[in-house]
Design an enzyme around this catalytic site. Sequence first.
Site, PDB file in Angstrom:
ATOM      1  N   GLU A 178      31.025  35.114  37.747  1.00  0.00           N
ATOM      2  CA  GLU A 178      30.897  35.931  38.882  1.00  0.00           C
ATOM      3  C   GLU A 178      32.294  36.034  39.491  1.00  0.00           C
ATOM      4  OE1 GLU A 178      28.971  33.045  41.988  1.00  0.00           O
ATOM      5  OE2 GLU A 178      29.797  31.453  40.912  1.00  0.00           O
ATOM      6  N   LYS A 231      25.973  25.376  46.231  1.00  0.00           N
ATOM      7  CA  LYS A 231      26.866  25.848  47.389  1.00  0.00           C
ATOM      8  C   LYS A 231      27.477  24.765  48.248  1.00  0.00           C
ATOM      9  CE  LYS A 231      26.785  30.162  50.179  1.00  0.00           C
ATOM     10  NZ  LYS A 231      27.913  30.777  49.363  1.00  0.00           N
ATOM     11  N   ARG A 278      17.663  26.904  49.142  1.00  0.00           N
ATOM     12  CA  ARG A 278      18.855  26.836  48.246  1.00  0.00           C
ATOM     13  C   ARG A 278      19.745  25.811  48.875  1.00  0.00           C
ATOM     14  NH1 ARG A 278      22.698  31.939  47.205  1.00  0.00           N
ATOM     15  NH2 ARG A 278      23.261  31.675  49.359  1.00  0.00           N
ATOM     16  N   ARG A 310      27.856   6.186  50.858  1.00  0.00           N
ATOM     17  CA  ARG A 310      26.870   5.253  51.929  1.00  0.00           C
ATOM     18  C   ARG A 310      27.463   4.970  53.147  1.00  0.00           C
ATOM     19  NH1 ARG A 310      26.545   0.829  46.926  1.00  0.00           N
ATOM     20  NH2 ARG A 310      28.736   1.225  47.410  1.00  0.00           N
TER      21      ARG A 310
END
Length: 293
Positions: free
Chosen positions: A187, A154, A54, A107
């Site tokens: 959630e 995440k 993940r 960058r």
Amino acid sequence: MAKKNMVYLNGKFVDSKKASVSIFDHGLLYGDGVFEGIRAYDGIVFKLKEHIKRLYESAASIRLNISISPKDMISAVVTTLRKNNLKDAYIRLIVTRGIGDLGLDPRKCKGKSSIIIITDKIVLYPKAFYENGLNIITAKTRRNSPTAIHPKVKSLNYLNNILGKIDAIDAGVNEAIMLTDAGYVSECTGDNIFIIKKGKLITPIASIGLLEGITRDTVMRIASKLGIEVIEKKFKLNEIYKADECFLTGTAAELIPVVKVDKKIINTGKPGPITAVLLHYFRKATVREGVKL
Ligand code: PXG
């Protein structure tokens, strides 16, 4: 003398009191990075490979190149735990874009991500939460739209969740449900949510925008094995209010029963029997499924 807590910082092990990052690190300047919260149970790092997968997927979605391989990341986690002699632990893995300048341009960080692994003793939730169940509310703050930064990432930018957490704190409760823009349940601020209705396990479908929790996935697999039908779908708050049982899942929380939502009592107001069975099997899985130290 207190024992030193050693943290992994870009390939070196450093005393946590001395470990520091640059003020030009884009993780600090912009929340530009990703993280994982992992747990070790009795010398087994629970679902470590899944957490690492993940982490790399989150990084890929923000086009952040992690400078070490997933295999080396796994070894780094294991070594950090060993150095600290931890068998039961909470592990925080952080990868930032790295050191750039004051501009947004990623960058400028030259592809040199900063990698930090912190391990510590696990802080357990109070037993009363599991015995009596949680009282939660719905946050005023809505979950990020998947068309902005997708909640499945995440990322270090957790402000959306923190605002939801502030809504919970203002209401004097521990967690808050976050809805999508269209008003569907997604959630909680740091946990996934489940309900049980007529013996079936129901949870919001990932495509509406939520973090696909490792605990969520484990619980769905356990339920299927037990012959409990698992349904991922879109639903609104009303379904929670009239559910037979409700619980939250997360690495720190494991499975925590919810007995009150927006001041409405769920069913009997006591943690439900299916929640208890799932928690029982979840705890069995934690000492079986993972990477051994
Ligand atoms: N949803 C969100 C938004 C999360 O942050 C979960 C669900 C559960 O996922 P896992 O994979 O752990 O089952 C999380 C993860 C905290 C804290 O201090 C909690 C999380 C992350 C960071 C801090 O409570 N939960």
